[in-house]
Design a protein around this motif. Sequence first.
Motif, PDB file in Angstrom:
ATOM      1  N   GLY A 151       0.803  -1.217   0.000  1.00 37.61           N
ATOM      2  CA  GLY A 151       0.000   0.000   0.000  1.00 37.61           C
ATOM      3  C   GLY A 151       0.833   1.262   0.000  1.00 37.61           C
ATOM      4  N   ASP A 152       0.135   2.400   0.157  1.00 42.84           N
ATOM      5  CA  ASP A 152       0.766   3.716   0.098  1.00 42.84           C
ATOM      6  C   ASP A 152       1.154   4.180   1.502  1.00 42.84           C
ATOM      7  OD1 ASP A 152       0.303   3.668  -2.592  1.00 42.84           O
ATOM      8  OD2 ASP A 152      -1.410   5.028  -2.553  1.00 42.84           O
ATOM      9  N   ALA A 153       2.295   4.860   1.562  1.00 44.33           N
ATOM     10  CA  ALA A 153       2.769   5.383   2.843  1.00 44.33           C
ATOM     11  C   ALA A 153       3.477   6.702   2.616  1.00 44.33           C
ATOM     12  CB  ALA A 153       3.711   4.398   3.519  1.00 44.33           C
ATOM     13  N   LEU A 154       3.389   7.580   3.590  1.00 43.39           N
ATOM     14  CA  LEU A 154       4.083   8.860   3.576  1.00 43.39           C
ATOM     15  C   LEU A 154       4.961   8.915   4.815  1.00 43.39           C
ATOM     16  CD1 LEU A 154       4.370  11.681   2.200  1.00 43.39           C
ATOM     17  CD2 LEU A 154       2.642  12.491   3.798  1.00 43.39           C
ATOM     18  N   VAL A 155       6.279   9.024   4.598  1.00 41.71           N
ATOM     19  CA  VAL A 155       7.237   9.108   5.701  1.00 41.71           C
ATOM     20  C   VAL A 155       7.611  10.567   5.908  1.00 41.71           C
ATOM     21  CG1 VAL A 155       9.504   8.420   6.548  1.00 41.71           C
ATOM     22  CG2 VAL A 155       8.134   6.809   5.195  1.00 41.71           C
ATOM     23  N   CYS A 156       7.472  11.043   7.138  1.00 46.35           N
ATOM     24  CA  CYS A 156       7.829  12.420   7.482  1.00 46.35           C
ATOM     25  C   CYS A 156       8.907  12.390   8.559  1.00 46.35           C
ATOM     26  CB  CYS A 156       6.611  13.194   7.983  1.00 46.35           C
ATOM     27  SG  CYS A 156       5.369  13.491   6.713  1.00 46.35           S
ATOM     28  N   LEU A 157      10.036  13.035   8.270  1.00 49.89           N
ATOM     29  CA  LEU A 157      11.177  13.017   9.167  1.00 49.89           C
ATOM     30  C   LEU A 157      11.758  14.420   9.314  1.00 49.89           C
ATOM     31  CD1 LEU A 157      13.063   9.865   7.794  1.00 49.89           C
ATOM     32  CD2 LEU A 157      11.960  10.049  10.038  1.00 49.89           C
ATOM     33  N   ALA A 158      12.602  14.576  10.322  1.00 48.98           N
ATOM     34  CA  ALA A 158      13.441  15.771  10.478  1.00 48.98           C
ATOM     35  C   ALA A 158      12.618  17.055  10.423  1.00 48.98           C
ATOM     36  CB  ALA A 158      14.535  15.791   9.411  1.00 48.98           C
ATOM     37  N   TRP A 159      11.458  17.056  11.090  1.00 49.61           N
ATOM     38  CA  TRP A 159      10.660  18.283  11.078  1.00 49.61           C
ATOM     39  C   TRP A 159      11.272  19.278  12.053  1.00 49.61           C
ATOM     40  CZ3 TRP A 159       7.609  20.073  15.240  1.00 49.61           C
ATOM     41  CH2 TRP A 159       7.457  19.188  16.311  1.00 49.61           C
ATOM     42  N   LYS A 160      11.155  20.527  11.669  1.00 49.05           N
ATOM     43  CA  LYS A 160      11.793  21.579  12.450  1.00 49.05           C
ATOM     44  C   LYS A 160      11.030  22.872  12.229  1.00 49.05           C
ATOM     45  CE  LYS A 160      16.479  23.200  13.454  1.00 49.05           C
ATOM     46  NZ  LYS A 160      17.905  23.117  13.034  1.00 49.05           N
ATOM     47  N   ARG A 161      10.609  23.487  13.338  1.00 47.09           N
ATOM     48  CA  ARG A 161       9.832  24.724  13.265  1.00 47.09           C
ATOM     49  C   ARG A 161       8.628  24.515  12.351  1.00 47.09           C
ATOM     50  NH1 ARG A 161      15.255  26.544  12.551  1.00 47.09           N
ATOM     51  NH2 ARG A 161      16.132  27.325  14.500  1.00 47.09           N
ATOM     52  N   GLY A 162       8.622  25.141  11.176  1.00 43.89           N
ATOM     53  CA  GLY A 162       7.422  25.082  10.352  1.00 43.89           C
ATOM     54  C   GLY A 162       7.513  24.190   9.143  1.00 43.89           C
ATOM     55  N   ASP A 163       8.585  23.383   9.013  1.00 44.24           N
ATOM     56  CA  ASP A 163       8.665  22.524   7.829  1.00 44.24           C
ATOM     57  C   ASP A 163       9.090  21.111   8.191  1.00 44.24           C
ATOM     58  OD1 ASP A 163      11.497  22.563   8.039  1.00 44.24           O
ATOM     59  OD2 ASP A 163      11.626  24.347   6.792  1.00 44.24           O
ATOM     60  N   VAL A 164       8.956  20.213   7.199  1.00 49.74           N
ATOM     61  CA  VAL A 164       9.211  18.800   7.427  1.00 49.74           C
ATOM     62  C   VAL A 164       9.691  18.165   6.122  1.00 49.74           C
ATOM     63  CG1 VAL A 164       6.815  18.157   6.888  1.00 49.74           C
ATOM     64  CG2 VAL A 164       8.209  16.652   8.326  1.00 49.74           C
ATOM     65  N   TRP A 165      10.554  17.154   6.237  1.00 49.17           N
ATOM     66  CA  TRP A 165      10.969  16.374   5.071  1.00 49.17           C
ATOM     67  C   TRP A 165       9.992  15.227   4.892  1.00 49.17           C
ATOM     68  CZ3 TRP A 165      12.215  11.473   3.683  1.00 49.17           C
ATOM     69  CH2 TRP A 165      12.948  11.298   2.497  1.00 49.17           C
ATOM     70  N   ARG A 166       9.488  15.055   3.654  1.00 49.58           N
ATOM     71  CA  ARG A 166       8.504  14.004   3.401  1.00 49.58           C
ATOM     72  C   ARG A 166       8.840  13.251   2.119  1.00 49.58           C
ATOM     73  NH1 ARG A 166       6.244  14.000  -1.173  1.00 49.58           N
ATOM     74  NH2 ARG A 166       4.071  13.782  -0.565  1.00 49.58           N
ATOM     75  N   GLN A 167       8.500  11.954   2.104  1.00 48.52           N
ATOM     76  CA  GLN A 167       8.697  11.112   0.924  1.00 48.52           C
ATOM     77  C   GLN A 167       7.573  10.085   0.864  1.00 48.52           C
ATOM     78  OE1 GLN A 167      12.475   9.049   0.660  1.00 48.52           O
ATOM     79  NE2 GLN A 167      12.290   8.796  -1.549  1.00 48.52           N
ATOM     80  N   THR A 168       7.096   9.827  -0.353  1.00 44.57           N
ATOM     81  CA  THR A 168       5.968   8.925  -0.567  1.00 44.57           C
ATOM     82  C   THR A 168       6.445   7.576  -1.083  1.00 44.57           C
ATOM     83  OG1 THR A 168       4.649  10.868  -1.159  1.00 44.57           O
ATOM     84  CG2 THR A 168       3.705   8.717  -1.655  1.00 44.57           C
ATOM     85  N   PHE A 169       5.809   6.506  -0.590  1.00 40.14           N
ATOM     86  CA  PHE A 169       6.160   5.136  -0.978  1.00 40.14           C
ATOM     87  C   PHE A 169       4.903   4.380  -1.390  1.00 40.14           C
ATOM     88  CE2 PHE A 169       9.562   6.569   1.646  1.00 40.14           C
ATOM     89  CZ  PHE A 169      10.697   5.937   1.175  1.00 40.14           C
ATOM     90  N   ARG A 170       5.096   3.438  -2.297  1.00 39.24           N
ATOM     91  CA  ARG A 170       4.028   2.499  -2.650  1.00 39.24           C
ATOM     92  C   ARG A 170       4.624   1.096  -2.611  1.00 39.24           C
ATOM     93  NH1 ARG A 170       1.011   4.611  -7.263  1.00 39.24           N
ATOM     94  NH2 ARG A 170      -0.114   5.622  -5.554  1.00 39.24           N
ATOM     95  N   ASP A 171       4.034   0.242  -1.805  1.00 38.63           N
ATOM     96  CA  ASP A 171       4.570  -1.112  -1.603  1.00 38.63           C
ATOM     97  C   ASP A 171       6.045  -1.064  -1.235  1.00 38.63           C
ATOM     98  OD1 ASP A 171       2.039  -2.023  -2.261  1.00 38.63           O
ATOM     99  OD2 ASP A 171       2.549  -2.335  -4.368  1.00 38.63           O
ATOM    100  N   ALA A 172       6.375  -0.111  -0.347  1.00 37.87           N
ATOM    101  CA  ALA A 172       7.723   0.069   0.211  1.00 37.87           C
ATOM    102  C   ALA A 172       8.743   0.579  -0.799  1.00 37.87           C
ATOM    103  CB  ALA A 172       8.223  -1.212   0.867  1.00 37.87           C
ATOM    104  N   GLN A 173       8.285   0.985  -1.997  1.00 32.08           N
ATOM    105  CA  GLN A 173       9.196   1.537  -2.998  1.00 32.08           C
ATOM    106  C   GLN A 173       8.932   3.039  -3.154  1.00 32.08           C
ATOM    107  OE1 GLN A 173      11.687  -0.329  -4.376  1.00 32.08           O
ATOM    108  NE2 GLN A 173      10.894  -1.867  -2.946  1.00 32.08           N
ATOM    109  N   PRO A 174       9.981   3.863  -3.230  1.00 31.50           N
ATOM    110  CA  PRO A 174       9.765   5.311  -3.327  1.00 31.50           C
ATOM    111  C   PRO A 174       9.130   5.697  -4.656  1.00 31.50           C
ATOM    112  CG  PRO A 174      12.082   4.775  -3.673  1.00 31.50           C
ATOM    113  CD  PRO A 174      11.420   3.505  -3.241  1.00 31.50           C
ATOM    114  N   ILE A 175       8.181   6.617  -4.608  1.00 29.13           N
ATOM    115  CA  ILE A 175       7.577   7.128  -5.841  1.00 29.13           C
ATOM    116  C   ILE A 175       7.862   8.611  -6.028  1.00 29.13           C
ATOM    117  CG2 ILE A 175       5.807   5.349  -5.938  1.00 29.13           C
ATOM    118  CD1 ILE A 175       3.807   7.299  -4.814  1.00 29.13           C
ATOM    119  N   ASP A 176       8.639   9.203  -5.123  1.00 26.94           N
ATOM    120  CA  ASP A 176       9.183  10.541  -5.330  1.00 26.94           C
ATOM    121  C   ASP A 176      10.520  10.626  -4.608  1.00 26.94           C
ATOM    122  OD1 ASP A 176       8.808  11.421  -2.575  1.00 26.94           O
ATOM    123  OD2 ASP A 176       6.692  11.708  -3.040  1.00 26.94           O
ATOM    124  N   ALA A 177      11.233  11.712  -4.839  1.00 29.58           N
ATOM    125  CA  ALA A 177      12.602  11.824  -4.319  1.00 29.58           C
ATOM    126  C   ALA A 177      12.653  12.301  -2.876  1.00 29.58           C
ATOM    127  CB  ALA A 177      13.412  12.778  -5.210  1.00 29.58           C
TER     128      ALA A 177
END
Length: 227
Positions: A124-150
């Motif tokens: 399935g689909d998942a969104l990983v959000c890491l390293a958030w700080k103040r007003g922004d966050v790093w995010r990456q989208t996965f489908r079946d554990a494979q990245p679909i964006d950088a």
Amino acid sequence: MHATGDRPVITLAIETSNPGSGPDAAGVGVYDLSPKTTVERARLTLAPRSRHDDALVPAIDACVREAGLTPSELGRVAVSVGPGGYTSIRIAVTAAKMICEATGASCVPVPTAHALAHTHAREGDALVCLAWKRGDVWRQTFRDAQPIDAGRVIAIDQLDVPRGTLLITDEALRERLTHIESLHETPRFDPRAIAECSAQIEPVDPLELLPLYSREPEAVRLWEQRR
């Protein structure tokens, strides 16, 4: 170095990218890794607030010894390269470089988000959000554990989680995302996942191993300002 046939590759995995995320967030492990199985030989957890520049290499040494091995028997070193904490990632990457240069083991950089998708969202689909700080966050989208964006940094108030997508982020950020209704799991940072993901990633020259920073490190920004 990938496993040949069913012959396992002895893999040292280092996961210290987000050491403040919980009591078991930072650790190292040694695994016999083959295409079909993962056998844990040894694992050691680092204290959440320990100075990793003092603790990491002794922990690696202790883990390899517990596995009944010498460093020269390692076939692969897999390291979680971020996003995460600037200092903890830099120390882990430096340790991995040193070990690979000294032993000849293959050097594999594993993006932290890839390992989290492997652990929490193999289907399935998942969104990983890491390293958030103040007003922004790093995010990456996965489908079946494979990245679909950088992956990229965006403003927290612009973060969107499509219906049916699993959100993988810490509890503190989840509490801020009052505009989002989504399934949620708190990330589990696991050296086993780093080891298993490394089998699908091409090794690099240790000199080319680099951290994956979500934004310019604060120390670098302040240094440039002072100049």
